[in-house]
Design an enzyme around this catalytic site. Structure first.
Site, short mmCIF file in Angstrom:
data_model
loop_
_atom_site.label_atom_id
_atom_site.label_comp_id
_atom_site.label_asym_id
_atom_site.label_seq_id
_atom_site.Cartn_x
_atom_site.Cartn_y
_atom_site.Cartn_z
N CYS A 1 30.95 33.55 44.52
CA CYS A 1 31.07 35.02 44.44
C CYS A 1 31.81 35.54 45.67
O CYS A 1 31.40 35.28 46.81
CB CYS A 1 29.69 35.66 44.33
N ASP B 1 37.49 48.55 51.51
CA ASP B 1 38.16 47.98 50.34
C ASP B 1 39.54 47.50 50.75
O ASP B 1 40.26 48.16 51.50
CB ASP B 1 38.26 49.04 49.23
N HIS C 1 22.67 38.62 45.75
CA HIS C 1 23.59 38.66 44.62
C HIS C 1 22.95 39.32 43.39
O HIS C 1 21.94 38.85 42.88
CB HIS C 1 24.07 37.27 44.24
N ASN D 1 31.28 50.75 39.03
CA ASN D 1 31.75 50.25 37.74
C ASN D 1 30.76 49.22 37.22
O ASN D 1 30.17 48.47 37.99
CB ASN D 1 33.13 49.61 37.91
N GLY E 1 36.15 48.52 33.96
CA GLY E 1 37.15 47.87 34.81
C GLY E 1 36.54 47.11 35.97
O GLY E 1 37.26 46.76 36.92
N HIS F 1 29.71 41.36 41.57
CA HIS F 1 28.65 41.54 42.57
C HIS F 1 28.53 43.05 42.73
O HIS F 1 29.51 43.70 43.15
CB HIS F 1 29.01 40.84 43.88
N HIS G 1 28.56 46.72 43.50
CA HIS G 1 29.13 47.40 44.67
C HIS G 1 29.33 48.88 44.36
O HIS G 1 29.70 49.24 43.25
CB HIS G 1 30.45 46.76 45.11
N HIS H 1 31.49 52.08 45.39
CA HIS H 1 32.70 52.55 46.08
C HIS H 1 32.36 53.89 46.73
O HIS H 1 31.86 54.80 46.05
CB HIS H 1 33.83 52.79 45.10
P1 AMP Z 1 35.66 46.96 40.87
O1 AMP Z 1 36.89 47.18 40.07
O2 AMP Z 1 34.69 48.12 40.80
O3 AMP Z 1 35.01 45.63 40.58
O4 AMP Z 1 36.11 46.95 42.36
C1 AMP Z 1 36.40 45.79 43.11
C2 AMP Z 1 37.02 46.25 44.39
O5 AMP Z 1 37.00 45.16 45.29
C3 AMP Z 1 38.47 46.69 44.24
O6 AMP Z 1 38.59 48.05 44.68
C4 AMP Z 1 39.23 45.73 45.15
O7 AMP Z 1 40.31 46.33 45.83
C5 AMP Z 1 38.14 45.26 46.11
N1 AMP Z 1 38.35 43.96 46.72
C6 AMP Z 1 38.76 42.81 46.12
N2 AMP Z 1 38.81 41.81 47.00
C7 AMP Z 1 38.42 42.33 48.19
C8 AMP Z 1 38.28 41.80 49.51
N3 AMP Z 1 38.52 40.50 49.79
N4 AMP Z 1 37.87 42.62 50.51
C9 AMP Z 1 37.62 43.93 50.23
N5 AMP Z 1 37.74 44.48 49.02
C10 AMP Z 1 38.13 43.71 48.02
#
Ligand code: AMP
Length: 114
Positions: free
Chosen positions: A4, A30, A46, A87, A93, A98, A100, A102
């Site tokens: 993950c 992000d 997780h 999301n 999308g 994991h 999260h 935003h």
């Molecule tokens: P989601 O579409 O809600 O799953 O958002 C995933 C978010 O993770 C996106 O906004 C990506 O830009 C962000 N993301 C992906 N890889 C990383 C990373 N290594 N470090 C920080 N953010 C990331």
């Protein structure tokens, strides 16, 4: 979980710009920000998505919610305002499995929920 992405950020296997940390929660920038401030706040444990929460996560999720205004304050957007987005699943999308939150701020948001 070994494979993950966000668990690997928690364990520092993958570098990130950490802006908040306590025993249960991590906040980091992000990698592809959609606003001047774009922080992801995650439970260190997780959980794949909101759909995978159980009674056992009650304390962690309350804790995570309380961390959000602290992150906003630290990032200088508490008073100007911010948007919190989660999301969940295919149609939303969600890309990283994991859970999260935003936190977006530093500019006025459009009332467009896409
Ligand atoms: P989601 O579409 O809600 O799953 O958002 C995933 C978010 O993770 C996106 O906004 C990506 O830009 C962000 N993301 C992906 N890889 C990383 C990373 N290594 N470090 C920080 N953010 C990331």
């Amino acid at each position: 979980m070994d494979n993950c992405l966000f668990c690997r950020i928690v364990s520092r296997e993958i570098p990130s710009r950490i802006v908040y940390e306590d025993e249960l929660v991590l906040g980091f920038c992000d990698i592809a920000p959609k606003a001047p401030v774009h922080v992801l706040v995650i439970p260190k444990t997780h959980v794949a998505s909101l759909n995978d929460l159980g009674k056992e996560h009650e304390g962690i999720m309350a804790h995570l919610t309380l961390a959000i205004p602290q992150v906003a304050e630290k990032m200088g957007i508490k008073d100007s305002g911010y948007r919190v987005v989660v999301n969940c699943g295919k149609d939303s999308g969600q890309e990283v499995a994991h859970l999260h939150y935003h936190i977006l701020g530093g500019r006025a948001m459009e009332n467009n929920f896409g």
